[in-house]
Structures are given as structure tokens and as C-alpha cells.
Design an enzyme around this catalytic site. Structure first.
Site, PDB file in Angstrom:
ATOM      1  N   GLU A 204      -0.730  -0.887  -9.733  1.00 39.81           N
ATOM      2  CA  GLU A 204      -0.272  -2.168  -9.176  1.00 39.81           C
ATOM      3  C   GLU A 204       1.206  -2.383  -9.455  1.00 39.81           C
ATOM      4  OE1 GLU A 204      -1.635  -4.570  -7.121  1.00 39.81           O
ATOM      5  OE2 GLU A 204      -3.077  -2.967  -6.846  1.00 39.81           O
TER       6      GLU A 204
ATOM      7  N   GLU B  60       0.842  -1.205   0.000  1.00 41.60           N
ATOM      8  CA  GLU B  60       0.000   0.000   0.000  1.00 41.60           C
ATOM      9  C   GLU B  60       0.876   1.253   0.000  1.00 41.60           C
ATOM     10  OE1 GLU B  60      -3.071  -0.396  -0.706  1.00 41.60           O
ATOM     11  OE2 GLU B  60      -3.118  -2.558  -0.319  1.00 41.60           O
TER      12      GLU B  60
END
Ligand code: ZN
Length: 498
Positions: free
Chosen positions: A292, A263
Site C-alpha cells: 500500500e 493499482e
């Protein structure tokens, strides 16, 4: 500033404010909001969403965009903002208002139905809702579709411009050809790796301390960011001076460490967006896949690299002496890189992760393009897990009902996760030519890496597509081969295969 553009800019500011409020509610819902707030807050969210739809599709916005399109002296950034606003408007305006509202309700309801069906191991109770969501997505895709375009391609482009089924068939085909045999070889001839010491006896307070330390260590700025806890880790951003990430703590201690690094990678992307474009329609990460790529780059390419842990392993041992004093850094490195095919995507190791995505991609194509019988999906799902990963789920909660995505209508989203892995590997290959990557990790100089990513990727937001960014940064178009080479080299070494 150009007067016409200034007008557009002030209207956009209102839509951005609404969006920011919506994002903040979403964050609050997942972290701090009390249990009973749900249906009351949902009404507020509904009203704000309708306002947003109204502004974006309204005549005022339409007029401002049309006027700006006639201007010839807009700067590059102004042109990008104009294009972003136009695209955001087009995406919404093709959907009739009543349908838009109906869908918002359907999606909210679908999440609850999915959750209950998953809990009760009851796919059939989810089926009618799933069918409604699929029909809606098909309808929206058909509004947007150009002559001759596939419905699934329209959905894919929502998350990753420049990628369609043709390119993805090739990409996933290569992954299938290479990863499945490698996995088989690891299972048949690779050594046994013990990772049992990672589980149990790791107090939450210490895990929290490590999570915060790692987040800061990779360069996340706590003056512009927050780390909190939620059931499923996620990142959200209000603008480039307020980015929020979450993690969750489990018995297996590496789970929270790698989820904060992951994250944190998303967070660094959003913190790195240029000041000139934050809070505009192009002021966010360019695509799901590029996002991502950044989170996985930090999680896997950096975080599971032995050089990253050389300066850190003593600290980890100090934090957990009872657990790690007798574990060498080599044993630790093997444990955090262990290949272990399982049912759950979010718990998958780096090698098998993309196979989970491959399966979802194949199913989504069947759903959108081949009119597959939806009743048969759980079985098709299980067959594919058996074929590709060698394991067969016997519960739908560990099979087709594990992800929330389809209940939310997020068809076309999954491929981004696998593309992110491949983007990251291609960037990594190129960066190693420009810097002594491993030495930087050993010296703890993560700021050099962050700066490179910021200047080549982050700062642009949506002003460039993922393919344009890759091309400019690495000198060539997207290629899956770097990711395949990376996996083969890494895992053959770890598992002692010749
Ligand atoms: Zn992510």
C-alpha cells in the site's frame, strides 16, 4: 547448484505453479468469466487449493526443507527461499486438513451471504456467518500463538511482520491526536472547494484513453502487464513478467485516473521484483503495508502533487475541452485534493482515509480481544464515525457491511492501509533529500523515481521485512511523524489555515 537445494527448488516449483493457476482463476473470476461459471469453477479452485495444501504440508516438502537446513553453503537468496518455504509450510501445517477445507467453503459461502446482507441492508442475516468466521480465525490464531502472545497480534503479523498492537496503538493514537483536530479546523475555518466540474460528461472511451496513458506514463510496462476493467479495482501478479491491474469507470472522472495510478503503483512493485526470486516463496511484495505504501505513494504523493500535473494538464484539457477549458490548474489541483468526510472508505480523500482505518482497527481489537457483543457492532461503528468524522451512517451498507474483508476472515489486514500511508511519507521525506523530486515530476522523469523505489524496495521481495526496508532506505526505524507532518503541511496550505 547445491543438490539438496535443487531438490527443494523443484518441489517448490510445483507449489508455485498451483498458486499461479489459482491467481489466474481469481483474476478471471473478476474480469472475464461468464456469470454462470461460478460454482463449476469453484470446484476446480477447491481441488487446486487442496493440492497446494497437500504439497506444502506433505512429507516430501518437510524432508526437503529439513535437508536444506543442514546445508552450510547456501547463498543468501537460497537461504531466504528456504526460510520463506518453511514459514509458508508452518502457517498451513498447524491447521488440520479437514478444518482447512471447511474454512475454504465457509469463506466462499460467507462472501455470498455478506453480499446479500449488504444489498438488503440486513446485518442480522450476516451475523451467524460472521460469528463462524471470527471463531475460525480465533482458532487458527490460537494454533499459531506463542506463549503470552495476543490473538490479534498473531493475525496482524500475517500481514505486517514486526507490527503488533503495542506499536499500532501508538501509531493510531498519534493519527487520532492530529488528524481529528485538523479535520475539525478545516470544516470550521477552511475555504469551500468546488469540485463539481469533475462529475458528469466524461465519456468512458476518453477515460479509458487517459487511464492507459497514465499507466504508461508512470512506467508500467505493457509488455509485461495488462490493464482491464472490474467492479472493484485490484492488482494481481503471476510473476514479475505478468502483472495485471484493473480499474473501473464512473461519472466522477478522477476516480478511474487515481485508481489506475494506485493499482499501477502496486503493479510497479511486482514488476520490480528480482528475476532470481520471482516464482519462489519470497518473490512477492514483502507485506500488505509496503504494498500500500507503493500504491499510495503513486496515487497521492505523486498523483495529487501539482508538479505531476504541470506537464499533463494541457493533455487533460484537450481530452475534455468542454469540461475543463474554463478550469485553471490551480482549481483542478484543489478539486482533486478536496477533503470531504464520507461514509465509504474506498472513496475517502487522503486526509480522512486513515480515520476509516482507525475505526476498523479499534473494532477488530474489540472483536478479537474484548469479546464484544457482535450484535452491537453496527451501532459502535456508527458512534465512532460520528465521533471521528462527524457523520453518522444510517444504513449498514454504508456502515459496517461496506467492506468484504471480514467475511473473508481478513482480520488484521486493515491497519496495513494506514501503515502504507505512513511508510510512503517517510520514504518521500528521505527521497527529497536525495533528489529534486518536484523537478523530476515537472520534467516527467518518473523513471528516476521508479528506479529508486525498485533498487531500495521492489527488488528484494520478501527477503526483507517492511521495517528492515524502511530502515535501510531512510536510515531510521518506522515513525508516524513524517506522515503527520506531510498531512498538516499539505492541507493547511490548501485550506489557507495559518
Ligand atoms: Zn491498494
Amino acid at each position: 547448484m547445491n543438490k539438496t537445494y535443487e531438490n527443494l527448488s523443484s518441489i517448490l516449483e510445483k507449489t508455485m505453479a498451483l498458486q499461479t493457476a489459482l491467481v489466474l482463476f481469481e483474476w478471471d473470476n473478476e474480469t472475464l468469466a461468464p456469470e454462470e461459471s461460478g460454482s463449476y469453477t469453484a470446484r476446480v479452485i477447491g481441488t487446486l487449493s487442496e493440492e497446494y495444501y497437500g504439497f506444502m504440508t506433505g512429507d516430501e516438502m518437510g524432508g526437503a526443507i529439513a535437508a536444506c537446513e543442514k546445508e552450510s553453503d547456501l547463498t543468501e537468496i537460497q537461504q531466504a527461499v528456504l526460510k520463506g518455504a518453511k514459514e509458508a509450510r508452518e502457517e498451513l501445517i498447524c491447521i488440520p486438513k479437514a478444518e482447512y477445507r471447511e474454512n475454504a467453503q465457509l469463506i466462499a459461502e460467507a462472501a455470498r451471504v455478506w453480499f446479500k446482507a449488504k444489498k438488503n441492508e440486513d446485518y442480522d442475516s450476516f451475523l451467524p456467518t460472521l460469528e463462524k468466521v471470527i471463531n475460525y480465525k480465533r482458532k487458527v490464531a490460537s494454533y499459531r500463538k506463542k506463549e503470552g502472545e495476543k490473538l490479534y497480534d498473531v493475525l496482524l503479523a500475517e500481514y505486517e511482520k514486526g507490527f503488533d498492537t503495542e506499536l499500532l496503538d501508538e501509531f493510531f493514537g498519534r493519527l487520532k491526536e492530529e488528524i481529528i483536530p485538523l479535520l475539525k479546523e478545516i470544516k470550521e475555518n477552511g475555504k469551500e472547494i468546488d469540485d463539481s466540474f469533475l462529475t458528469g460528461g466524461y465519456p468512458i472511451e476518453k477515460q479509458e484513453e487517459m487511464a492507459r496513458f497514465l499507466t504508461e506514463y508512470i512506467g508500467f510496462d505493457f509488455k509485461k502487464g495488462v490493464l482491464s476493467e472490474s467492479a472493484h479495482p485490484f492488482t494481481t501478479n503471476l510473476h514479475n513478467h505478468d502483472v495485471r491491474i484493473t480499474t473501473s469507470y464512473h461519472d466522477k472522472m478522477d476516480s478511474s485516473m487515481f485508481s489506475v495510478i494506485h493499482e499501477g503503483g502496486h503493479g510497479l512493485y511486482e514488476l520490480g521484483i528480482g528475476d532470481e526470486i520471482t516464482q519462489t516463496p519470497v518473490g512477492q511484495g514483502t507485506s500488505m503495508g509496503m504494498h500500500e505504501s507503493q500504491s499510495r505513494f503513486y496515487e497521492n504523493i505523486i498523483g495529487r502533487n501539482p508538479n505531476f500535473w504541470i506537464p499533463l494538464y494541457d493533455k487533460l484539457k484537450e481530452l475534455y475541452p468542454d469540461k475543463l477549458n474554463s478550469v485553471s490548474i490551480d482549481q483542478y489541483m484543489e478539486a482533486i485534493n478536496k477533503v470531504d468526510p464520507g461514509f465509504i472508505r474506498t472513496e475517502a480523500d487522503e486526509l480522512t482515509y486513515s480515520l476509516h482505518i482507525l475505526i476498523r482497527y479499534e473494532l477488530e481489537k474489540m472483536i478479537m480481544e474484548e469479546d464484544v457483543d457482535l450484535k452491537k457492532l453496527p451501532e459502535i461503528w456508527a458512534d465512532k464515525y460520528e465521533e471521528y468524522l462527524g457523520i453518522r451512517p444510517d444504513q449498514v451498507s454504508k456502515g459496517i457491511l461496506q467492506d468484504i474483508h471480514w467475511s473473508q476472515g481478513l482480520f488484521g489486514y486493515f491497519p496495513s492501509y494506514a501503515l502504507g500511508n505512513a511508510f510512503g511519507a517517510q520514504l518521500y521525506f528521505h527521497m527529497k533529500k536525495e533528489m529534486d523530486f518536484d523537478q523530476l515530476l515537472r520534467d516527467g522523469k518518473l523513471d528516476v523515481i521508479k528506479e529508486y523505489l525498485r533498487s531500495h524496495i521492489h527488488q528484494y521481495g520478501k527477503m526483507k521485512t517492511s521495517r528492515e526496508i524502511l530502515k535501510a532506505a531512510t536510515g531510521e526505524d518506522f515513525s508516524p511523524e513524517y506522515f503527520i507532518d506531510y498531512l498538516k503541511e499539505k492541507y493547511r496550505k490548501i485550506y489557507g489555515l495559518s
